[in-house]
Write a protein that holds these residues in place. Structure first.
Motif, PDB file in Angstrom:
ATOM      1  N   THR A 114       0.831  -1.209   0.000  1.00 23.40           N
ATOM      2  CA  THR A 114       0.000   0.000   0.000  1.00 23.40           C
ATOM      3  C   THR A 114       0.864   1.257   0.000  1.00 23.40           C
ATOM      4  N   SER A 115       1.980   1.209   0.740  1.00 21.87           N
ATOM      5  CA  SER A 115       2.823   2.404   0.824  1.00 21.87           C
ATOM      6  C   SER A 115       3.476   2.714  -0.525  1.00 21.87           C
ATOM      7  N   TYR A 144       1.936   2.670  -3.212  1.00 24.07           N
ATOM      8  CA  TYR A 144       0.934   3.425  -3.951  1.00 24.07           C
ATOM      9  C   TYR A 144       0.820   4.867  -3.462  1.00 24.07           C
ATOM     10  N   ARG A 145       1.367   5.156  -2.284  1.00 18.54           N
ATOM     11  CA  ARG A 145       1.085   6.449  -1.638  1.00 18.54           C
ATOM     12  C   ARG A 145       1.506   7.635  -2.504  1.00 18.54           C
ATOM     13  N   GLU A 146       2.761   7.646  -2.930  1.00 17.16           N
ATOM     14  CA  GLU A 146       3.267   8.806  -3.680  1.00 17.16           C
ATOM     15  C   GLU A 146       2.581   8.989  -5.031  1.00 17.16           C
ATOM     16  N   LYS A 196      -0.841  10.253  -4.354  1.00 13.48           N
ATOM     17  CA  LYS A 196      -0.811  11.618  -3.818  1.00 13.48           C
ATOM     18  C   LYS A 196      -0.743  12.626  -4.963  1.00 13.48           C
ATOM     19  N   THR A 236      -6.199   9.043  -1.659  1.00 18.33           N
ATOM     20  CA  THR A 236      -5.644   8.097  -0.698  1.00 18.33           C
ATOM     21  C   THR A 236      -5.831   6.688  -1.270  1.00 18.33           C
ATOM     22  N   TYR A 237      -5.252   5.703  -0.594  1.00 18.14           N
ATOM     23  CA  TYR A 237      -5.399   4.339  -1.115  1.00 18.14           C
ATOM     24  C   TYR A 237      -6.859   3.856  -1.100  1.00 18.14           C
TER      25      TYR A 237
END
Lengths: 73, 73
Positions: A26-27, A29-31, A34, A39-40
């Motif tokens: 999931t992290s 996907y964050r950038e 963003k 958000t995810y």
């Protein structure tokens, strides 16, 4: 630690393996998300609505297994 | 939906499978842990300290791949 049941070692916990794998993926996907202001969980909602539009919040929650708190507009 | 690349279907997303599996497994821990006053991340910290005591918050964060926000005392 003396007396600790090996069953309770962190690296034998399926829940922890899943928890860590999910957080790491999931992290990643964050950038990228963003950059488009999502958000995810919002990204997941977009995928669902892309597949089939006009779903209620309740239906979205069922499809995504998210509670209404996560999904409140 | 016409024109949607099948690659983007929710049920083909590895990230979503992991996210859902992790949420469901973690939620199974919620009630039993609540009975002893722990959240799931707190439970993970207990497991780590049980294995090896006297670790710093930074070391805990590294072991659990949690950020300092999640771990602040």
């Amino acid at each position: 630690m003396v007396g600790m049941d090996p069953e309770f070692r962190l690296d034998t916990q399926l829940c922890f393996a899943l928890y860590t794998a999910s957080r790491k993926v999931t992290s990643a996907y964050r950038e990228p998300l963003k950059a488009i202001g999502l958000t995810y969980p919002q990204y997941l909602v977009m995928l669902v609505l892309w597949e089939q539009d006009h779903r209620s919040v309740r239906q979205l929650g069922e499809t995504l297994a998210l509670d209404s708190g996560t999904l409140s507009p």
